[in-house]
Write a protein that holds these residues in place. Sequence first.
Motif, PDB file in Angstrom:
ATOM      1  N   LYS A  62     -51.018 -18.620  -6.970  1.00 49.97           N
ATOM      2  CA  LYS A  62     -51.812 -17.854  -6.233  1.00 49.97           C
ATOM      3  C   LYS A  62     -51.749 -18.756  -5.021  1.00 49.97           C
ATOM      4  O   LYS A  62     -51.371 -18.112  -3.599  1.00 49.97           O
ATOM      5  CB  LYS A  62     -53.409 -18.079  -7.289  1.00 49.97           C
ATOM      6  CG  LYS A  62     -53.763 -16.533  -6.482  1.00 49.97           C
ATOM      7  CD  LYS A  62     -53.405 -15.211  -5.362  1.00 49.97           C
ATOM      8  CE  LYS A  62     -54.091 -14.428  -4.800  1.00 49.97           C
ATOM      9  NZ  LYS A  62     -54.235 -14.533  -3.767  1.00 49.97           N
ATOM     10  N   ALA A  63     -51.646 -19.932  -4.740  1.00 43.73           N
ATOM     11  CA  ALA A  63     -52.662 -20.157  -3.349  1.00 43.73           C
ATOM     12  C   ALA A  63     -50.915 -20.044  -2.889  1.00 43.73           C
ATOM     13  O   ALA A  63     -50.773 -20.850  -1.092  1.00 43.73           O
ATOM     14  CB  ALA A  63     -52.983 -21.692  -3.300  1.00 43.73           C
ATOM     15  N   LYS A 108     -34.044 -28.833  -0.883  1.00 39.63           N
ATOM     16  CA  LYS A 108     -33.848 -29.691  -0.130  1.00 39.63           C
ATOM     17  C   LYS A 108     -32.517 -28.009   0.613  1.00 39.63           C
ATOM     18  O   LYS A 108     -33.078 -27.585   2.054  1.00 39.63           O
ATOM     19  CB  LYS A 108     -32.440 -30.093   0.086  1.00 39.63           C
ATOM     20  CG  LYS A 108     -33.556 -31.912  -0.057  1.00 39.63           C
ATOM     21  CD  LYS A 108     -33.055 -33.364   0.442  1.00 39.63           C
ATOM     22  CE  LYS A 108     -34.182 -34.112   0.011  1.00 39.63           C
ATOM     23  NZ  LYS A 108     -33.843 -35.285  -1.060  1.00 39.63           N
ATOM     24  N   LEU A 109     -31.247 -27.488  -0.259  1.00 37.05           N
ATOM     25  CA  LEU A 109     -30.610 -25.956   0.118  1.00 37.05           C
ATOM     26  C   LEU A 109     -31.819 -25.349   0.722  1.00 37.05           C
ATOM     27  O   LEU A 109     -31.946 -24.546   1.606  1.00 37.05           O
ATOM     28  CB  LEU A 109     -29.815 -25.970  -0.551  1.00 37.05           C
ATOM     29  CG  LEU A 109     -29.614 -24.535  -0.391  1.00 37.05           C
ATOM     30  CD1 LEU A 109     -27.862 -25.219   0.544  1.00 37.05           C
ATOM     31  CD2 LEU A 109     -28.411 -24.273  -1.736  1.00 37.05           C
ATOM     32  N   TRP A 110     -33.338 -25.157   0.130  1.00 36.31           N
ATOM     33  CA  TRP A 110     -34.266 -23.572   0.052  1.00 36.31           C
ATOM     34  C   TRP A 110     -34.861 -23.652   1.271  1.00 36.31           C
ATOM     35  O   TRP A 110     -34.593 -23.563   2.065  1.00 36.31           O
ATOM     36  CB  TRP A 110     -35.025 -23.540  -0.895  1.00 36.31           C
ATOM     37  CG  TRP A 110     -35.070 -22.408  -0.741  1.00 36.31           C
ATOM     38  CD1 TRP A 110     -34.956 -20.916  -0.177  1.00 36.31           C
ATOM     39  CD2 TRP A 110     -36.698 -22.071  -1.437  1.00 36.31           C
ATOM     40  NE1 TRP A 110     -35.897 -19.979  -0.284  1.00 36.31           N
ATOM     41  CE2 TRP A 110     -36.771 -20.622  -1.256  1.00 36.31           C
ATOM     42  CE3 TRP A 110     -37.623 -22.575  -2.455  1.00 36.31           C
ATOM     43  CZ2 TRP A 110     -38.524 -19.865  -1.822  1.00 36.31           C
ATOM     44  CZ3 TRP A 110     -38.691 -21.745  -2.759  1.00 36.31           C
ATOM     45  CH2 TRP A 110     -39.106 -20.898  -2.265  1.00 36.31           C
ATOM     46  N   ARG A 159     -43.158 -21.794  -3.356  1.00 35.47           N
ATOM     47  CA  ARG A 159     -43.652 -21.554  -1.864  1.00 35.47           C
ATOM     48  C   ARG A 159     -42.830 -20.134  -2.150  1.00 35.47           C
ATOM     49  O   ARG A 159     -42.752 -19.682  -3.328  1.00 35.47           O
ATOM     50  CB  ARG A 159     -43.222 -22.516  -1.313  1.00 35.47           C
ATOM     51  CG  ARG A 159     -41.711 -21.901  -1.033  1.00 35.47           C
ATOM     52  CD  ARG A 159     -41.355 -22.485   0.688  1.00 35.47           C
ATOM     53  NE  ARG A 159     -39.693 -22.640   0.715  1.00 35.47           N
ATOM     54  CZ  ARG A 159     -39.301 -21.468   1.416  1.00 35.47           C
ATOM     55  NH1 ARG A 159     -39.398 -20.208   1.403  1.00 35.47           N
ATOM     56  NH2 ARG A 159     -37.826 -22.007   1.556  1.00 35.47           N
ATOM     57  N   GLU A 160     -43.915 -19.535  -0.903  1.00 36.47           N
ATOM     58  CA  GLU A 160     -43.614 -17.935  -0.958  1.00 36.47           C
ATOM     59  C   GLU A 160     -42.146 -17.911  -0.920  1.00 36.47           C
ATOM     60  O   GLU A 160     -40.816 -18.372  -1.017  1.00 36.47           O
ATOM     61  CB  GLU A 160     -43.872 -17.565   0.401  1.00 36.47           C
ATOM     62  CG  GLU A 160     -43.179 -17.511   1.119  1.00 36.47           C
ATOM     63  CD  GLU A 160     -43.511 -19.330   1.892  1.00 36.47           C
ATOM     64  OE1 GLU A 160     -44.376 -19.723   1.832  1.00 36.47           O
ATOM     65  OE2 GLU A 160     -42.713 -19.178   3.154  1.00 36.47           O
ATOM     66  N   GLY A 161     -41.650 -16.767  -1.870  1.00 38.05           N
ATOM     67  CA  GLY A 161     -39.977 -16.239  -1.814  1.00 38.05           C
ATOM     68  C   GLY A 161     -39.775 -16.634  -3.781  1.00 38.05           C
ATOM     69  O   GLY A 161     -38.257 -16.132  -3.537  1.00 38.05           O
TER      70      GLY A 161
END
Length: 430
Positions: free
Chosen positions: A282-283, A217-219, A262-264
């Motif tokens: 990868k996705a 949630k913080l992210w 996720r990305e990052g």
Amino acid sequence: MEKLIAGQVVTYTGDPFEIPPEEAVQVLSDAAILIRDGRVVSIGGREHMRVKHPEAEFHDHGPALIVPGFIDAHAHYPQTAMIASWGKRLIDWLNSYTFPEEAKFADRAYADDIAARYLDLLLANGTTTVTSFCTIHPGSVDALFEAAEQRNMRVIAGKTCMDRDTAPEMLRDTAKAAYDESKALIERWHGKGRAVYAITPRFSPTSTPAQLDALGKLWAEHPSCLMQTHLSEQTDEIDWVKGLYPTARDYLDTYEQFGLVREGALFGHAIHLEPREIAHLKAMDCSLIHCPTSNTFIGSGLFDMGARKSEGHRVGLATDTGGGSSFSMLRTMAAAYEIGQLTHTALHPAQLLWLATYGSAQALRMEDRLGSIAPGMEADLTVIDLASTSAIAQRAIRAETIWEEIFPTVMMGDDRAISATYVMGERAVV
Ligand code: GUN
Ligand code: ZN
């Protein structure tokens, strides 16, 4: 004030895993880099640049190789003083050596001392950027970011969160404290100068689902932060995760359920992956961080660089100190080469150099600022002596090509090969 830094300059035209390595990575002999306000302005022939910019301060490094500052994409600065601790595998190594050392970071003065020592060791080894875990103590994060600020270094770091009884009580927070303290640190540091915050659950076995949920949630509330953790480093660890998260499809799912994939997202090690995990990483465009000296030192296994790069993953290179056995990214490149040999991929020195710079920058999603020598980039540079010891020199002198000359330093070099390190165009004193 403008500066010209001259030597053999390494530049990139593409990904050396996609196009021929010697085409992707160019070595411009007798070149100079023009720097203004801490950034690269242009690159050209040494004499041409001198005539064109007579006022610029001239730093002549002769035939030394000038590369982008090394980027260590996964490390634990609090483990500096216990590097090279003998004889254990991951879980026993954490309990025997790591956790007692990390407990000392409750003392802010100790954290300041190690943070300064650590960053000076990095600069001496030509590493200008690191992504580091801290300890559960918020003061350990302040200590590292303050030491980085004093050196003007781009450092990515975060408070390591652990709230499960699998971690010793003195090193436990709670789901709420992890959220609140990480949030306060994001507000204090993220985007201040060169500091970047990484939300940092240590790994699934030391967090409760409630803590991973709070950090997910913080992210989501601070999406420009990075997120760093560990994934599938040892097979015993994977079995442990299965016991602790019985309904999870696999190790990655323990993060995925809570919005942490996720990305990052930076996943340290990522060695023993299931096909579903490989496809989903990868996705979601996550980053895999290869830590070769750690993987051999703790006996974790062989990361398959050839397979992961051909699948198109973002892969960074890292020491993982103190699980890793060296602060040197040259030593780390050598270990990556050796693991490549054991996985049937002979990595070209151009690929190794690219991984330690651009590859890591790409893993951190900072390749627009870091990891290459090109106009507009932050001028973090490392100058490498290609004949730093008699053993290396007697081999390099027989070389018929530049890459044959560079490879002995990749395999046998260490901090003695680093003749200068520049941070935002300023020469670091180490
Ligand atoms: N997994 C969880 N914590 C750690 C750590 O500190 N080092 C390594 N190598 N693996 C870990
Ligand atoms: Zn690690």
